[in-house]
Design an enzyme around this catalytic site. Structure first.
Site, PDB file in Angstrom:
ATOM      1  CE  LYS A  16      36.841  35.821 -37.503  1.00 16.24           C
ATOM      2  NZ  LYS A  16      37.650  36.133 -39.159  1.00 16.24           N
ATOM      3  CG  ASP A  29      35.100  39.198 -39.498  1.00 11.97           C
ATOM      4  OD1 ASP A  29      35.807  38.406 -39.923  1.00 11.97           O
ATOM      5  OD2 ASP A  29      34.345  39.405 -39.334  1.00 11.97           O
TER       6      ASP A  29
HETATM    7  P1  NDP Z   1      31.947  45.221 -42.647  1.00 17.27           P
HETATM    8  O1  NDP Z   1      32.106  45.567 -41.417  1.00 17.27           O
HETATM    9  O2  NDP Z   1      33.040  46.189 -43.135  1.00 17.27           O
HETATM   10  O3  NDP Z   1      30.812  45.481 -43.124  1.00 17.27           O
HETATM   11  C1  NDP Z   1      29.973  43.922 -42.881  1.00 17.27           C
HETATM   12  C2  NDP Z   1      29.186  44.482 -44.033  1.00 17.27           C
HETATM   13  O4  NDP Z   1      27.793  43.749 -43.936  1.00 17.27           O
HETATM   14  C3  NDP Z   1      28.262  46.092 -43.505  1.00 17.27           C
HETATM   15  O5  NDP Z   1      27.705  46.260 -44.713  1.00 17.27           O
HETATM   16  C4  NDP Z   1      26.946  45.576 -43.011  1.00 17.27           C
HETATM   17  O6  NDP Z   1      25.965  46.571 -42.167  1.00 17.27           O
HETATM   18  C5  NDP Z   1      26.551  44.202 -42.947  1.00 17.27           C
HETATM   19  N1  NDP Z   1      26.455  43.546 -42.028  1.00 17.27           N
HETATM   20  C6  NDP Z   1      27.173  43.146 -40.920  1.00 17.27           C
HETATM   21  N2  NDP Z   1      26.265  42.075 -40.324  1.00 17.27           N
HETATM   22  C7  NDP Z   1      24.910  42.927 -40.337  1.00 17.27           C
HETATM   23  C8  NDP Z   1      23.592  41.353 -40.454  1.00 17.27           C
HETATM   24  N3  NDP Z   1      23.232  40.820 -38.918  1.00 17.27           N
HETATM   25  N4  NDP Z   1      22.593  41.746 -40.584  1.00 17.27           N
HETATM   26  C9  NDP Z   1      22.740  42.891 -42.265  1.00 17.27           C
HETATM   27  N5  NDP Z   1      24.273  43.366 -42.905  1.00 17.27           N
HETATM   28  C10 NDP Z   1      24.611  42.927 -42.105  1.00 17.27           C
HETATM   29  O7  NDP Z   1      32.857  43.832 -42.483  1.00 17.27           O
HETATM   30  P2  NDP Z   1      33.750  42.820 -43.691  1.00 17.27           P
HETATM   31  O8  NDP Z   1      33.467  43.558 -44.753  1.00 17.27           O
HETATM   32  O9  NDP Z   1      34.706  43.019 -43.344  1.00 17.27           O
HETATM   33  O10 NDP Z   1      33.146  41.834 -43.455  1.00 17.27           O
HETATM   34  C11 NDP Z   1      31.913  41.130 -44.927  1.00 17.27           C
HETATM   35  C12 NDP Z   1      31.903  39.318 -44.318  1.00 17.27           C
HETATM   36  O11 NDP Z   1      33.187  39.046 -44.599  1.00 17.27           O
HETATM   37  C13 NDP Z   1      32.013  39.021 -42.891  1.00 17.27           C
HETATM   38  O12 NDP Z   1      31.067  38.052 -42.928  1.00 17.27           O
HETATM   39  C14 NDP Z   1      33.683  38.928 -42.721  1.00 17.27           C
HETATM   40  O13 NDP Z   1      33.151  37.349 -41.394  1.00 17.27           O
HETATM   41  C15 NDP Z   1      34.177  38.575 -44.143  1.00 17.27           C
HETATM   42  N6  NDP Z   1      35.485  38.272 -44.232  1.00 17.27           N
HETATM   43  C16 NDP Z   1      36.399  39.439 -44.116  1.00 17.27           C
HETATM   44  C17 NDP Z   1      37.398  39.333 -44.356  1.00 17.27           C
HETATM   45  C18 NDP Z   1      37.645  40.921 -44.525  1.00 17.27           C
HETATM   46  O14 NDP Z   1      39.319  40.728 -44.892  1.00 17.27           O
HETATM   47  N7  NDP Z   1      37.737  41.909 -43.704  1.00 17.27           N
HETATM   48  C19 NDP Z   1      38.293  37.998 -44.805  1.00 17.27           C
HETATM   49  C20 NDP Z   1      37.068  37.083 -44.930  1.00 17.27           C
HETATM   50  C21 NDP Z   1      36.346  36.736 -44.903  1.00 17.27           C
HETATM   51  P3  NDP Z   1      26.148  47.181 -41.323  1.00 17.27           P
HETATM   52  O15 NDP Z   1      26.457  48.499 -41.229  1.00 17.27           O
HETATM   53  O16 NDP Z   1      24.685  47.847 -41.529  1.00 17.27           O
HETATM   54  O17 NDP Z   1      25.646  46.473 -39.948  1.00 17.27           O
HETATM   55  O1  2IT Z   2      37.460  35.962 -42.370  1.00 22.54           O
HETATM   56  C1  2IT Z   2      39.044  36.300 -42.560  1.00 22.54           C
HETATM   57  O2  2IT Z   2      39.705  36.009 -43.062  1.00 22.54           O
HETATM   58  C2  2IT Z   2      39.047  37.171 -41.664  1.00 22.54           C
HETATM   59  N1  2IT Z   2      38.722  38.251 -41.369  1.00 22.54           N
HETATM   60  C3  2IT Z   2      40.531  38.362 -42.374  1.00 22.54           C
HETATM   61  C4  2IT Z   2      41.811  37.316 -41.595  1.00 22.54           C
HETATM   62  C5  2IT Z   2      43.215  37.887 -41.416  1.00 22.54           C
HETATM   63  O3  2IT Z   2      43.968  37.368 -40.653  1.00 22.54           O
HETATM   64  O4  2IT Z   2      43.103  38.595 -41.849  1.00 22.54           O
END
Ligand code: NDP
Ligand code: 2IT
Length: 453
Positions: free
Chosen positions: A133, A173
């Site tokens: 990561k 992420d």
């Molecule tokens: P994005 O940046 O697309 O979206 C994040 C969302 O969460 C936004 O709505 C954001 O609001 C909110 N958020 C982030 N930080 C905070 C905080 N400290 N407090 C409150 N709200 C918060 O990220 P993703 O959708 O990609 O990721 C969301 C989660 O999923 C994370 O935990 C990530 O690690 C996990 N994840 C992502 C994957 C991927 O493929 N993208 C794969 C597996 C897991 P704001 O815009 O106001 O900050």
């Molecule tokens: O938390 C996760 O699994 C991710 N943000 C996606 C990682 C990836 O390599 O696609």
């Protein structure tokens, strides 16, 4: 301090103590390790050689940790300095694989917690990917495209030397989506003079990306939640659902819940949440978040009527039958879990990484709420990244239907392996135990086969 969900077996307490001593102040990392160790007591009892060979201690120490300065110039000509990280955690099952997070809260301990989770998540996919990561404390909010590009170019100018399709393969992420991946890949290509598509995933479809990768984490989360429901003779059809966040994972989780006949009545961002009893209007949400990069309050302003925006409030106050936390770590605490249980929630599946505190998990387990941990539930994103690498390696490009079908199959396999592992150890329905035991065993066995590494 929050209450742990499970206690660590006596045989493993010395491991946790040493993790605390060697990694002071890294609370999120401690929490992630404690959660895994909390499951491993019965595993080491059955396989004492894991203890004797000190496999768990080895896995608690990243193979390599890279920290670097990221200097860049903002639109006003002012020099800005951020810190970049890449924690290359485990390459036992394949090249280091995991996303990059750009958020002001990112510290080394954040990246270590995410990298540690990633090892076991990636193992559960059954695909050849190790765990890693990275990220930065850079805040993309309010920055112009040109600023984001200069930041990404500076970040990659340092990181490129550690990457490679057989070495380390980042992706997105929080705060890193298609725009950032484009800038990062472009800079990698310039520096190395190689079109090495498999060095990063989440690319655009015109330049080596995979169909369904954008949707994969959210869709996969709902495929998993659907399997959980089916396992107890229920379905998502007709269910009232709350999804926190409104980013990549949340948006495509909402889309798939709706396809399965559920109604998502609330979504959020870090400023608050909106409630739309008619079901979240996804076209509007996508336009606000993916195109206009607006705050969620705009959703209520533009919808009008009965749609409400609650500033700063807790989205878990909204009653629902299925809860999908898809925003960030520790966003759902013991108190919120108690509210959900009181309101009749019967399935909680973590789309985000570690969104539920240990106390919240304990509340769910004590109330017999089906609880799916992130390392199993949200593995569809990284799994589809591995499918993207597969397409890049064979210079091929699959259809959406084929890729989505593979994703669905992978999520069903993960569910099956988690459930059967839990049953095998006499803990039916314990998805936390099943995911940790199955993920750990896969990595530990491969590691032992390779000697003292
Ligand atoms: P994005 O940046 O697309 O979206 C994040 C969302 O969460 C936004 O709505 C954001 O609001 C909110 N958020 C982030 N930080 C905070 C905080 N400290 N407090 C409150 N709200 C918060 O990220 P993703 O959708 O990609 O990721 C969301 C989660 O999923 C994370 O935990 C990530 O690690 C996990 N994840 C992502 C994957 C991927 O493929 N993208 C794969 C597996 C897991 P704001 O815009 O106001 O900050
Ligand atoms: O938390 C996760 O699994 C991710 N943000 C996606 C990682 C990836 O390599 O696609």
């Amino acid at each position: 301090m929050t209450t742990p969900a499970t206690t660590i077996d006596r045989a493993l307490q010395h491991v946790y103590k040493e993790v605390l001593r060697r990694n002071p102040g890294e609370h999120e990392f401690h929490q992630a390790v404690e959660e895994v160790l909390g499951s491993l007591g019965p595993v080491v009892k059955r396989h004492p050689h894991y203890l004797a060979e000190r496999v768990i201690e080895r896995l608690c120490e990243p193979e390599r940790q890279i920290i670097f300065r990221v200097p860049w110039t903002d639109d006003a000509g002012q020099v800005q300095i951020n810190r970049g990280f890449r924690v290359e955690y485990s390459s036992v099952l394949g090249p280091y694989k995991g996303g990059l997070r750009f958020h002001p809260s990112v510290l080394l301990g954040t990246v270590k917690f995410l990298g540690f989770e990633q090892i076991f998540k990636n193992a559960l996919t059954g695909l050849p990917i190790g765990g890693g990561k990275g990220g930065s404390d850079f805040d993309p909010k309010g920055r112009s495209d040109a600023e984001v590009m200069r930041f990404c170019q500076s970040f990659m100018t340092e990181l490129y030397r550690h990457l490679g399709e057989y070495t380390d393969v980042p992706a997105g992420d929080i705060g890193v989506g298609g725009r950032e991946i484009g800038y990062l890949f472009g800079q990698y290509k310039r520096i190395t003079n190689r079109y090495e598509a498999g060095v990063i995933t989440g690319k655009g479809l015109a330049w080596g990306g995979s169909r369904a990768r954008t949707e994969a984490t959210g869709y996969g989360t709902v495929y998993f939640a659907n399997e959980m429901a089916r396992h107890v003779g229920r379905s998502l059809d007709g269910q009232r659902v709350v999804v926190s966040g409104s980013g990549n994972v949340a948006i495509y989780a909402i889309e798939k819940v709706t396809e399965f006949g559920g109604t998502v009545v609330a979504a959020s961002d870090s400023s608050g949440y909106v409630v739309d009893e008619a079901g979240i209007d996804l076209d509007l949400l996508k336009d606000l978040k993916e195109v206009r990069r607006e705050r969620i309050s705009r959703y209520a302003e533009e919808k009008g009527g009965d749609v409400r925006f609650v500033e700063g409030g807790n989205i878990w106050d909204v009653p629902c039958e299925v809860a999908l936390p898809c925003a960030t770590q520790n966003e759902l605490d013991e108190e919120a879990a108690t509210t959900l249980v009181r309101n009749g929630t019967h399935i909680v599946a973590e789309g985000a990484n570690m969104p539920c505190t240990p106390g919240a998990v304990r509340v769910f387990q004590e109330a017999d709420v089906l609880f799916g941990p992130g390392k199993a539930v949200n593995a569809g994103g990284v799994a589809t990244s591995a499918l993207e690498m597969q397409q890049n390696a064979s210079r091929d490009s699959w259809s959406f239907e084929h890729t989505d079908e593979r994703l669905g199959e992978i999520m069903r396999n993960i569910h099956e392996s988690v459930v059967t592992t839990a049953e095998d150890y006499g803990r039916p329905g314990d998805y936390v135990f099943g995911a940790n035991a199955a993920g750990f065993t896969a990595v530990a066995d491969a590691m032992l086969a390779m000697g003292v590494i």
